[in-house]
Design a protein around this motif. Structure first.
Motif, PDB file in Angstrom:
ATOM      1  N   UNK A 108      -4.819 -11.605   4.913  1.00 54.86           N
ATOM      2  CA  UNK A 108      -4.670 -11.885   3.479  1.00 54.86           C
ATOM      3  C   UNK A 108      -4.783 -10.593   2.669  1.00 54.86           C
ATOM      4  N   UNK A 109      -5.816  -9.811   2.961  1.00 55.59           N
ATOM      5  CA  UNK A 109      -6.032  -8.570   2.199  1.00 55.59           C
ATOM      6  C   UNK A 109      -4.890  -7.577   2.397  1.00 55.59           C
ATOM      7  N   UNK A 110      -4.374  -7.473   3.615  1.00 55.17           N
ATOM      8  CA  UNK A 110      -3.245  -6.573   3.876  1.00 55.17           C
ATOM      9  C   UNK A 110      -2.010  -7.002   3.084  1.00 55.17           C
ATOM     10  N   UNK A 117       1.662  -5.850  -1.188  1.00 57.51           N
ATOM     11  CA  UNK A 117       2.478  -6.504  -2.215  1.00 57.51           C
ATOM     12  C   UNK A 117       2.087  -6.014  -3.607  1.00 57.51           C
ATOM     13  N   UNK A 118       0.799  -5.809  -3.837  1.00 62.42           N
ATOM     14  CA  UNK A 118       0.321  -5.345  -5.144  1.00 62.42           C
ATOM     15  C   UNK A 118       0.704  -3.899  -5.430  1.00 62.42           C
ATOM     16  N   UNK A 119       0.984  -3.153  -4.373  1.00 60.51           N
ATOM     17  CA  UNK A 119       1.377  -1.753  -4.579  1.00 60.51           C
ATOM     18  C   UNK A 119       2.885  -1.603  -4.746  1.00 60.51           C
ATOM     19  N   UNK A 120       3.569  -2.720  -4.948  1.00 59.49           N
ATOM     20  CA  UNK A 120       5.000  -2.672  -5.206  1.00 59.49           C
ATOM     21  C   UNK A 120       5.876  -2.659  -3.962  1.00 59.49           C
ATOM     22  N   UNK A 171      -1.834 -13.967  -8.014  1.00 63.51           N
ATOM     23  CA  UNK A 171      -0.726 -13.661  -8.911  1.00 63.51           C
ATOM     24  C   UNK A 171       0.466 -13.007  -8.241  1.00 63.51           C
ATOM     25  N   UNK A 172       0.526 -13.041  -6.926  1.00 68.25           N
ATOM     26  CA  UNK A 172       1.647 -12.449  -6.200  1.00 68.25           C
ATOM     27  C   UNK A 172       2.749 -13.494  -6.067  1.00 68.25           C
ATOM     28  N   UNK A 173       3.948 -13.112  -6.439  1.00 65.44           N
ATOM     29  CA  UNK A 173       5.100 -14.008  -6.293  1.00 65.44           C
ATOM     30  C   UNK A 173       5.499 -14.038  -4.816  1.00 65.44           C
ATOM     31  N   UNK A 174       5.645 -15.245  -4.287  1.00 65.21           N
ATOM     32  CA  UNK A 174       5.940 -15.423  -2.867  1.00 65.21           C
ATOM     33  C   UNK A 174       7.183 -16.284  -2.728  1.00 65.21           C
TER      34      UNK A 174
END
Length: 146
Positions: free
Chosen positions: A45-47, A52-55, A83-86
């Motif tokens: 999950x963290x990976x 994803x959060x780093x673009x 808040x990540x679009x999947x």
């Protein structure tokens, strides 16, 4: 898969599928099998969140349908809460793939009006035995493939 920056993949991914990934992508094996987990689910999950959060464009490859008896649903929920679009691209559930390849219909107008899938695996912390976890008398239906 061709534009991914990072691909996290499971043990059930065929080598032919991995060859479809673009050359620029980093590959990270995060496969699991009974008693042998390369990484805890929380770390996966963290990976996913970190990259994803780093673009980065992150692809999570799972065998079969990622939301049937896999951890795809857990990963989806986790990322959406952050808040990540999947976007989920469904595969073919192993049960229907096997049945189709054997020529055995899961439903048939003369024999089975429905199909039920029941997993044989639970979370490792689940201490209930299979007989306690499932109400087999409720699951059994002569007009339904189980």
């Amino acid at each position: 898969m061709q534009t991914a920056d990072l691909v996290l993949y499971d043990r059930l991914i065929a080598p032919e599928i991995l060859q479809l990934v673009g050359d620029q992508a980093s590959m990270l094996y995060v496969g699991k099998e009974a008693g042998l987990h390369t990484r805890p689910q929380e770390e996966i999950h963290r990976l996913l969140l970190h990259f994803a959060s780093s673009g980065k464009t992150v692809v999570r490859l799972k065998g079969g349908d990622p939301t049937v008896f896999g951890r795809g649903g857990e990963e989806l929920e986790y990322l959406e809460r952050q808040g990540v679009r999947v976007r989920v691209v469904p595969g073919i559930t192993a049960a229907s793939g096997i049945a189709a390849s054997l020529g055995v219909p899961l439903t048939h107008r003369d024999h089975a009006d429905g199909v039920r899938f029941v997993t044989g695996h639970a979370r490792s912390e689940c201490t209930e035995d299979v007989q306690t976890r499932y109400s087999w008398s409720t699951l059994v239906d002569p007009r339904c493939t189980l």
